[in-house]
Enzyme design. Structure first.
Site, PDB file in Angstrom:
ATOM      1  N   HIS A   1     -67.476  15.076 -43.276  1.00  0.00           N
ATOM      2  CA  HIS A   1     -66.689  14.177 -44.119  1.00  0.00           C
ATOM      3  C   HIS A   1     -66.077  13.107 -43.218  1.00  0.00           C
ATOM      4  CE1 HIS A   1     -63.840  12.470 -46.749  1.00  0.00           C
ATOM      5  NE2 HIS A   1     -62.796  13.053 -46.194  1.00  0.00           N
TER       6      HIS A   1
ATOM      7  N   CYS B   1     -61.862  15.605 -51.160  1.00  0.00           N
ATOM      8  CA  CYS B   1     -62.818  15.207 -50.109  1.00  0.00           C
ATOM      9  C   CYS B   1     -63.875  16.276 -49.830  1.00  0.00           C
ATOM     10  CB  CYS B   1     -62.082  14.845 -48.821  1.00  0.00           C
ATOM     11  SG  CYS B   1     -60.972  13.450 -49.034  1.00  0.00           S
TER      12      CYS B   1
ATOM     13  N   ASN C   1     -62.820   6.216 -45.629  1.00  0.00           N
ATOM     14  CA  ASN C   1     -62.922   7.547 -46.222  1.00  0.00           C
ATOM     15  C   ASN C   1     -63.242   7.385 -47.710  1.00  0.00           C
ATOM     16  OD1 ASN C   1     -62.440  10.045 -47.385  1.00  0.00           O
ATOM     17  ND2 ASN C   1     -60.564  10.445 -46.230  1.00  0.00           N
TER      18      ASN C   1
HETATM   19  N1  ACO Z   1     -50.404   0.004 -39.579  1.00  0.00           N
HETATM   20  C1  ACO Z   1     -49.418  -0.029 -38.663  1.00  0.00           C
HETATM   21  N2  ACO Z   1     -48.537   0.965 -38.524  1.00  0.00           N
HETATM   22  C2  ACO Z   1     -48.640   2.016 -39.340  1.00  0.00           C
HETATM   23  C3  ACO Z   1     -49.626   2.120 -40.309  1.00  0.00           C
HETATM   24  C4  ACO Z   1     -50.538   1.038 -40.421  1.00  0.00           C
HETATM   25  N3  ACO Z   1     -51.535   1.039 -41.328  1.00  0.00           N
HETATM   26  N4  ACO Z   1     -49.487   3.287 -40.968  1.00  0.00           N
HETATM   27  C5  ACO Z   1     -48.452   3.909 -40.417  1.00  0.00           C
HETATM   28  N5  ACO Z   1     -47.925   3.159 -39.440  1.00  0.00           N
HETATM   29  C6  ACO Z   1     -46.783   3.439 -38.581  1.00  0.00           C
HETATM   30  C7  ACO Z   1     -45.810   4.409 -39.197  1.00  0.00           C
HETATM   31  O1  ACO Z   1     -44.916   3.738 -40.069  1.00  0.00           O
HETATM   32  C8  ACO Z   1     -45.110   4.952 -37.984  1.00  0.00           C
HETATM   33  O2  ACO Z   1     -44.157   4.022 -37.568  1.00  0.00           O
HETATM   34  P1  ACO Z   1     -42.725   4.528 -36.932  1.00  0.00           P
HETATM   35  O3  ACO Z   1     -43.113   5.294 -35.708  1.00  0.00           O
HETATM   36  O4  ACO Z   1     -42.035   3.238 -36.691  1.00  0.00           O
HETATM   37  O5  ACO Z   1     -42.128   5.390 -37.993  1.00  0.00           O
HETATM   38  C9  ACO Z   1     -46.214   4.982 -36.930  1.00  0.00           C
HETATM   39  O6  ACO Z   1     -47.241   4.093 -37.400  1.00  0.00           O
HETATM   40  C10 ACO Z   1     -46.792   6.359 -36.709  1.00  0.00           C
HETATM   41  O7  ACO Z   1     -47.079   6.930 -37.988  1.00  0.00           O
HETATM   42  P2  ACO Z   1     -47.779   8.313 -38.115  1.00  0.00           P
HETATM   43  O8  ACO Z   1     -48.026   8.596 -39.574  1.00  0.00           O
HETATM   44  O9  ACO Z   1     -47.023   9.339 -37.341  1.00  0.00           O
HETATM   45  O10 ACO Z   1     -49.164   7.965 -37.391  1.00  0.00           O
HETATM   46  P3  ACO Z   1     -50.289   8.924 -36.902  1.00  0.00           P
HETATM   47  O11 ACO Z   1     -50.505   8.764 -35.467  1.00  0.00           O
HETATM   48  O12 ACO Z   1     -50.126  10.323 -37.433  1.00  0.00           O
HETATM   49  O13 ACO Z   1     -51.553   8.284 -37.624  1.00  0.00           O
HETATM   50  C11 ACO Z   1     -52.931   8.723 -39.556  1.00  0.00           C
HETATM   51  C12 ACO Z   1     -51.577   8.231 -39.049  1.00  0.00           C
HETATM   52  C13 ACO Z   1     -54.004   7.764 -39.078  1.00  0.00           C
HETATM   53  C14 ACO Z   1     -52.927   8.748 -41.074  1.00  0.00           C
HETATM   54  C15 ACO Z   1     -53.185  10.139 -38.985  1.00  0.00           C
HETATM   55  O14 ACO Z   1     -52.091  10.972 -39.224  1.00  0.00           O
HETATM   56  C16 ACO Z   1     -54.402  10.752 -39.542  1.00  0.00           C
HETATM   57  O15 ACO Z   1     -55.494  10.335 -39.270  1.00  0.00           O
HETATM   58  N6  ACO Z   1     -54.276  11.815 -40.330  1.00  0.00           N
HETATM   59  C17 ACO Z   1     -55.395  12.432 -40.984  1.00  0.00           C
HETATM   60  C18 ACO Z   1     -55.285  12.080 -42.382  1.00  0.00           C
HETATM   61  C19 ACO Z   1     -56.576  11.686 -42.996  1.00  0.00           C
HETATM   62  O16 ACO Z   1     -57.544  11.335 -42.406  1.00  0.00           O
HETATM   63  N7  ACO Z   1     -56.523  11.778 -44.303  1.00  0.00           N
HETATM   64  C20 ACO Z   1     -57.621  11.448 -45.091  1.00  0.00           C
HETATM   65  C21 ACO Z   1     -57.655  12.317 -46.285  1.00  0.00           C
HETATM   66  S1  ACO Z   1     -57.805  13.985 -45.859  1.00  0.00           S
HETATM   67  C22 ACO Z   1     -59.272  14.172 -45.264  1.00  0.00           C
HETATM   68  O17 ACO Z   1     -60.111  13.464 -45.676  1.00  0.00           O
HETATM   69  C23 ACO Z   1     -59.469  15.202 -44.221  1.00  0.00           C
END
Ligand code: ACO
Length: 319
Positions: free
Chosen positions: A246, A113, A276
């Site tokens: 980004h 990224c 993204n």
């Molecule tokens: N729909 C519904 N529920 C979901 C989904 C979905 N698409 N994806 C995950 N869940 C559930 C999980 O299974 C989990 O359920 P549980 O509590 O029953 O186990 C719950 O949601 C919480 O999951 P987490 O992974 O802890 O959710 P979080 O609040 O951390 O959000 C996310 C996830 C959006 C990916 C967040 O961590 C994030 O934005 N991280 C940054 C990562 C990113 O942007 N990466 C891109 C590449 S890197 C970059 O470009 C910088």
């Protein structure tokens, strides 16, 4: 002193739009969950006839048209991608051939990224050292091809697209690319990676991510690198007209803006429409900002990114 100035910007998006509601028919998710956690509403997905190369060529042509330059002026192509058309040759050389360019050099660069920040920094250095005079710097991705479409935690986040800058050498001109900072820390390679490759599994593999860890590091690293750039360029945060980050997650952008003490209105945001798009996201957002009449000539723009590796970095430029 030779400077690189941004002569033109362009972008390209696949025809097909996949909304959050469409995704809820593929995996167990909802528009509400995706919108609340990420800010993403839709993303473009490449069809069989659309590839990293074809999107890159379209973005490059648009950037050349914006710059008022012919492809024959280009003597360098740096293409950032993690989803090349082939393991080799570099997609950049395929783009070079498609544009009918036979001089100079073309190569791919991989920093996930952060790829566009790495590519622009590299092209800027080659221009400043006199090795090139007119560069196409492209970020182009088809991340839809490396997603695990059964993994709701990752497949909802990404989209396909391309963006391009034309940068040209200008002697003594004010502005242009003013300061670049590149960083990486390979200790975090297993937080965001693809579980395949030619030398290991002999397969392409799928994207894997520890979302929470990535989020935490993204906010810290973005804030740090922006501070380093502002200090090095002797520019105050309030002097920045636009941040072009980004486009990973709206919450990362809001938290970064909060830590910097700048209103989120100064951030160009396209992730709601594009998701993204990895190395393509900054030039796509920049082009959107220009086309919307937000980013204007003479304004100070700060671009920043973080991605797998981890890699991160930023660039300050006067457009
Ligand atoms: N729909 C519904 N529920 C979901 C989904 C979905 N698409 N994806 C995950 N869940 C559930 C999980 O299974 C989990 O359920 P549980 O509590 O029953 O186990 C719950 O949601 C919480 O999951 P987490 O992974 O802890 O959710 P979080 O609040 O951390 O959000 C996310 C996830 C959006 C990916 C967040 O961590 C994030 O934005 N991280 C940054 C990562 C990113 O942007 N990466 C891109 C590449 S890197 C970059 O470009 C910088």
């Amino acid at each position: 002193m030779t400077r690189s100035v941004i002569a033109g910007v362009g972008s390209a998006l696949p025809r097909h739009i996949l909304t959050n509601d469409d995704l809820s028919k593929i995996v167990d998710t909802t528009d509400a969950w995706i919108t609340e956690r990420t800010g993403i509403k839709a993303r473009h997905i490449a069809g069989d006839d659309e590839t990293t190369k074809s999107l890159a060529v379209e973005a490059a042509r648009n950037a050349l048209a914006h710059a008022g330059l012919e492809a024959s002026a280009v003597d360098l192509i740096v293409l950032a991608t993690s989803t090349p058309d082939h393991t080799f040759p570099a997609t950049a050389t395929e783009v070079q051939a498609e544009l009918g360019i036979t001089k100079g050099a073309a190569f791919d660069l991989q920093a996930v990224c952060s790829g566009f920040i790495y590519a622009l920094t590299t092209a800027d250095a080659l221009i400043k050292s006199g090795q090139a005079t007119c560069a196409l710097v492209i970020g182009s991705e088809t991340f839809s091809r490396i997603l695990d479409w059964n993994d709701r935690a990752t497949c909802v986040l990404f989209g396909d697209g391309a963006g391009a800058f034309v940068i040209t050498a200008n002697d003594g001109e004010e502005g242009g690319i003013m300061n670049c900072k590149l960083r990486s820390d390979g200790r975090y390679q297993n937080k965001l990676y693809v579980d395949g490759g030619p030398s290991t599994t002999k397969t392409v593999g799928h994207l894997r991510m520890e979302g929470r860890e990535v989020f935490k590091h993204a906010v810290t690293n973005m804030h740090e690198v922006i501070g380093e750039i502002l200090r090095a360029a002797d520019v105050k945060v309030a002097d920045i007209d636009w941040f072009v980050p980004h486009q990973a997650n709206k919450r990362i952008l809001d938290t970064t803006a909060g830590k910097l003490g700048v209103p989120t209105e100064k951030f160009i945001v396209t992730l709601d429409k594009h998701g993204n798009t990895s190395a393509a996201s900054i030039p796509l957002a920049f082009d959107y900002g220009v086309k919307q009449g937000l980013i204007k000539r003479g304004q100070l723009v700060l671009m920043e990114a973080m991605g797998g590796g981890f890699t991160w970095g930023g660039i300050l430029a006067r457009f």
